[in-house]
Design a protein around this motif. Structure first.
Motif, short mmCIF file in Angstrom:
data_model
loop_
_atom_site.label_atom_id
_atom_site.label_comp_id
_atom_site.label_asym_id
_atom_site.label_seq_id
_atom_site.Cartn_x
_atom_site.Cartn_y
_atom_site.Cartn_z
N HIS A 186 0.85 -1.18 0.00
CA HIS A 186 0.00 0.00 0.00
C HIS A 186 0.89 1.23 0.00
O HIS A 186 1.63 1.47 0.94
CB HIS A 186 -0.93 -0.03 1.20
N ILE A 187 0.83 1.95 -1.11
CA ILE A 187 1.74 3.08 -1.26
C ILE A 187 1.01 4.40 -1.07
O ILE A 187 -0.21 4.48 -1.25
CB ILE A 187 2.44 3.07 -2.64
N ASN A 188 1.76 5.39 -0.72
CA ASN A 188 1.24 6.75 -0.63
C ASN A 188 2.13 7.59 -1.54
O ASN A 188 3.30 7.81 -1.23
CB ASN A 188 1.32 7.22 0.82
N PRO A 189 1.60 8.03 -2.70
CA PRO A 189 2.45 8.76 -3.67
C PRO A 189 3.14 9.96 -3.05
O PRO A 189 4.29 10.25 -3.40
CB PRO A 189 1.46 9.19 -4.76
N ALA A 190 2.48 10.63 -2.11
CA ALA A 190 3.09 11.80 -1.49
C ALA A 190 4.33 11.41 -0.68
O ALA A 190 5.36 12.09 -0.72
CB ALA A 190 2.08 12.50 -0.58
N VAL A 191 4.22 10.26 0.02
CA VAL A 191 5.36 9.78 0.80
C VAL A 191 6.49 9.39 -0.13
O VAL A 191 7.66 9.72 0.11
CB VAL A 191 4.93 8.58 1.69
N LEU A 192 6.14 8.69 -1.22
CA LEU A 192 7.18 8.26 -2.17
C LEU A 192 7.88 9.47 -2.80
O LEU A 192 9.09 9.47 -2.97
CB LEU A 192 6.57 7.38 -3.27
N ASP A 193 7.08 10.50 -3.16
CA ASP A 193 7.66 11.70 -3.79
C ASP A 193 8.67 12.39 -2.90
O ASP A 193 9.63 13.00 -3.37
CB ASP A 193 6.54 12.69 -4.16
N ALA A 194 8.43 12.30 -1.60
CA ALA A 194 9.30 13.01 -0.65
C ALA A 194 10.63 12.32 -0.43
O ALA A 194 11.52 12.87 0.21
CB ALA A 194 8.56 13.17 0.69
N LEU A 195 10.78 11.08 -0.97
CA LEU A 195 12.04 10.35 -0.76
C LEU A 195 13.14 10.91 -1.66
O LEU A 195 12.88 11.45 -2.73
CB LEU A 195 11.85 8.86 -1.07
N THR A 196 14.40 10.78 -1.22
CA THR A 196 15.52 11.19 -2.06
C THR A 196 15.74 10.13 -3.14
O THR A 196 15.23 9.01 -3.04
CB THR A 196 16.81 11.29 -1.24
N GLY B 95 4.47 5.56 6.53
CA GLY B 95 3.49 6.04 5.56
C GLY B 95 3.20 5.04 4.45
O GLY B 95 2.27 5.22 3.67
N LEU B 96 4.01 3.97 4.35
CA LEU B 96 3.73 2.91 3.38
C LEU B 96 3.32 1.66 4.16
O LEU B 96 3.76 1.47 5.29
CB LEU B 96 4.96 2.59 2.53
N GLY B 97 2.49 0.85 3.55
CA GLY B 97 1.99 -0.31 4.29
C GLY B 97 2.21 -1.61 3.53
O GLY B 97 2.17 -1.65 2.31
N VAL B 98 2.48 -2.66 4.27
CA VAL B 98 2.63 -3.99 3.68
C VAL B 98 1.67 -4.92 4.40
O VAL B 98 1.72 -5.05 5.62
CB VAL B 98 4.08 -4.50 3.85
#
Lengths: 403, 123
Positions: free
Chosen positions: B8-18, B106-109
Motif C-alpha cells: 500500500h503506497i502513498n504517492p506523497a510519501v514516495l515523492d518526498a524520498l531522495t 506512511g507505506l503499508g505492507v
C-alpha cells in the motif's frame, strides 16, 4: 499395456532405478535428473513401440547413458571416469529395492516440509515437475526452483546413500511418515482448484505408504498410518455433495463408504494395536475405525472414541487432540462437559482464533440451546477458515441458528 | 500455503524520498525477488502504475461510466503485490518484513492468505 498401466509400472520402477543408480554413482542430483529423462523417454516410446522385456534394465541403461552424457559435458577431464562408468553400466540393476533409502534421503531434515514433499513426489513417486506443480497449484517454475534447491541442499549436506541406524532411523522414519501424511492431506482436504489432480495426491500417498509398509511390516506407526489413510479415504465420496459442499461425519451417507478399504484398514489397525508400543498413528486409526464400525452416526461407540483420545492426549499432548476429545466427551457426558474441556485450550497460542476451536464451540453451544452464542461462533469460524467449502458450511450453520 | 503480500503506497510519501532512498527501495525489491525465485516461493509479483493513471469503472442503468483517477479520496493505494507459496503465515510475515516499503513510515505492507486461485495455473 495401456498408457495408465505403463504409468503405474513407471511409478513403481522409478525409485528402484534411481536407488540403483545412486548406489552405484553417488551424486543424487545428477542421477535424479537422468532418471526423470529416462522416464520421460519411456512415456513417449513404450506406448508406441511396446514395453521392453526388461523395463527396469531399459530404464537403468537409458538413465545411465544420460548420466554419463551429463558427466561428460560437466567436465571434460572426467571423461575417463565416465568411460569406466560406461563399461560398468549394468544391463540389469541389482535386485534390491532402495525405495526406503530414497525416501529417507528426500525427507532429509535440512529441508523444509514443502521441499521434502516435492522431492519425495518427484524422486520416489515418479511424478514430473509439471504434475507436482499442478497438484499444488503453483507455476512449474516455482516448483522447479524448489526441487532444484532441495537437491542442492541434500548434496551440500553430504549425506550418504544408506539407511541410518538406531534412534536416527526412528527419527527419520517419523519425518517420512509425516511427509506422506502431508501429501495425503493435501489431496484429501482439497476444496478448490483442480480437484482431480489433488485426488491423485491422496492415491500417491497411499501407494508410497504401502511401499514403506511392505518393507517395514512390523512397524506399528507405519501400519497405523496406512490404516488411517485407508479409513479416511474410504469416506471420500460421502464427504461432499454433488455441488462440492462439505458433509460432516454425522450426516454422511454411510452406504457410500468404501467397505473394502474399511475392512483392510480395520485389519491393519488390529495388527498395529497388537504391537509393543502404541504410537499416535495407530491410535488415530483406531478412532477412525471406531467411526467406520458404526452403521449410523447414532450407533458410534463414543465412550471408546473418548478413551482413545484420552490415551492419545497422554502420549502426544496437543491442543487439537484435546479439542477432538471435547467432541467425544460432549457425546458421552453432554455439551456442557465438552465446553468445559474446550475452555482448557483457550489459552494456547496455537489455538487462539483457530477456526476449528470456534466451530466446535459453536456446535456445542448450539446443542446447549445457546443460539446467540452459536451464531456468533459460527460466524467467527467462517471468517477464520481458509477453505471456501468450509466457510460455506459454517455460514449455512450460522444461518440455521440465527436468533 | 499461498499468501498475497500487498503493498500500500502513498504517492506523497514516495515523492518526498531522495533519489538514493528510491534506488534503495528498487534494489531491496530486486534482491527479495531473486531470493524468492531461488527458494521456489515466488508465484508472481506485479507493480502497478501511479494511481493517477487509474480508471474507475461503474455501471449505472446498464451504462458503464468511466472516470479518470483513483477510486477514493484516500492517501494510500495498492502499488503492487507479491503472490507467494510458503510454509506458513510466520514465514510469509518474515518475507513481508524484508520488503523495503515496510521500513518506510506512511507505506503499508499487508499479508493475507489466499483462499481461491485460478487462471494462470493450468499448463
Amino acid at each position: 499395456m495401456t498408457a495408465p498401466d505403463i504409468e503405474d509400472l513407471l511409478r513403481e520402477l522409478t525409485p528402484q532405478v534411481l536407488g540403483a543408480l545412486v548406489r552405484r554413482h553417488g551424486r543424487f542430483e545428477g542421477c535424479e535428473d537422468a532418471v526423470q529423462e529416462a522416464v520421460l523417454a519411456a512415456t513417449v516410446q513404450w506406448p508406441a513401440e511396446g514395453v521392453p522385456n526388461h523395463p527396469r534394465g531399459w530404464l537403468a541403461t537409458v538413465a545411465s547413458r544420460r548420466l554419463i552424457d551429463q558427466m561428460r559435458s560437466d567436465h571434460a577431464r572426467r571423461e575417463r571416469e565416465a568411460a569406466t562408468a560406461t563399461e560398468a553400466a549394468p544391463a540389469e540393476v541389482p535386485d534390491t529395492d532402495d525405495t526406503l533409502v530414497l525416501l529417507f534421503l528426500c525427507c532429509h531434515p535440512t529441508l523444509t516440509a514443502a521441499s521434502q514433499t516435492a522431492l519425495t513426489l518427484r524422486a520416489v513417486g515418479g511424478l514430473t515437475t509439471a504434475e507436482i506443480a499442478r497438484a499444488f497449484l503453483v507455476p512449474e517454475a516455482t516448483m522447479a526452483a524448489r526441487i532444484s534447491r532441495a537437491k542442492q541442499r541434500i548434496k551440500a549436506a553430504g549425506s550418504t546413500f544408506t539407511l541410518p541406524g538406531g534412534v536416527e532411523l526412528e527419527d527419520r522414519l517419523r519425518v517420512v511418515l509425516h511427509v506422506l501424511y502431508l501429501i495425503f492431506n493435501e489431496g484429501y482436504t482439497a476444496s478448490s482448484g483442480s480437484r482431480l489432480h489433488r485426488a491423485d495426491l491422496a492415491h500417491e500417498a497411499i501407494r508410497l505408504t504401502r511401499t514403506v509398509h511392505a518393507q517395514l511390516p512390523e512397524d506399528g506407526e507405519v501400519t497405523g498410518l496406512l490404516a488411517l489413510m485407508l479409513l479416511i479415504h474410504a469416506r471420500r465420496t460421502a464427504r461432499t455433495t454433488a455441488s462440492g459442499d462439505l458433509v460432516p461425519l454425522d450426516e454422511q451417507d454411510r452406504t457410500k463408504w468404501d467397505r473394502a478399504l474399511i475392512e483392510e484398514g480395520i485389519e491393519l489397525v488390529k495388527a498395529a494395536l497388537a504391537g509393543p508400543a502404541l504410537g499416535p498413528y495407530p491410535l488415530q486409526a483406531a478412532i477412525a475405525a471406531t467411526h467406520a464400525d458404526a452403521a449410523t452416526a447414532e450407533e458410534t461407540n463414543w465412550p471408546q472414541v473418548h478413551a482413545l483420545y484420552l490415551i492419545l492426549e497422554r502420549i502426544a499432548p496437543n491442543p487439537m487432540v484435546t479439542l477432538n476429545r471435547a467432541i467425544a466427551l460432549a457425546e458421552t457426558e453432554g455439551p456442557q462437559a465438552g465446553l468445559a474441556l474446550l475452555s482448557t485450550v483457550d489459552g494456547d497460542d496455537r489455538m487462539a482464533g483457530h477456526h476449528r476451536l470456534l466451530s466446535v464451540r459453536a456446535h456445542l453451544l448450539e446443542k446447549t440451546g445457546e443460539a446467540a452464542g452459536a451464531y456468533e461462533h459460527y460466524r467467527r469460524a467462517a471468517k477464520a477458515t481458509a477453505s471456501i467449502a468450509e466457510r460455506r458450511y459454517l455460514e449455512s450453520r450460522a444461518g440455521r441458528v440465527r436468533p | 500455503m499461498k499468501f498475497l503480500i500487498s503493498l500500500h503506497i502513498n504517492p506523497a510519501v514516495l515523492d518526498a524520498l531522495t533519489d538514493e532512498e528510491k534506488a534503495a527501495i528498487g534494489d531491496g525489491h530486486s534482491k527479495l525477488i531473486e531470493a524468492l525465485k531461488e527458494s521456489g516461493e515466488l508465484i508472481n509479483t506485479l507493480a502497478l502504475v501511479d494511481p493517477s493513471q487509474a480508471a474507475v469503472v461503474s455501471v449505472g442503468n446498464g451504462q458503464p461510466v468511466v472516470t479518470d483517477g483513483p477510486f477514493l479520496e484516500s492517501k494510500e493505494f495498492l502499488g503492487g503485490f507479491y503472490l507467494i507459496d510458503c510454509e506458513n503465515k510466520e514465514r510469509a510475515v518474515e518475507l513481508a518484513a524484508r520488503i523495503p516499503d515496510a521500513a518506510i513510515e506512511g507505506l503499508g505492507v499487508e499479508v493475507r492468505q489466499v483462499m481461491f486461485a485460478d487462471g494462470q495455473l493450468e499448463a
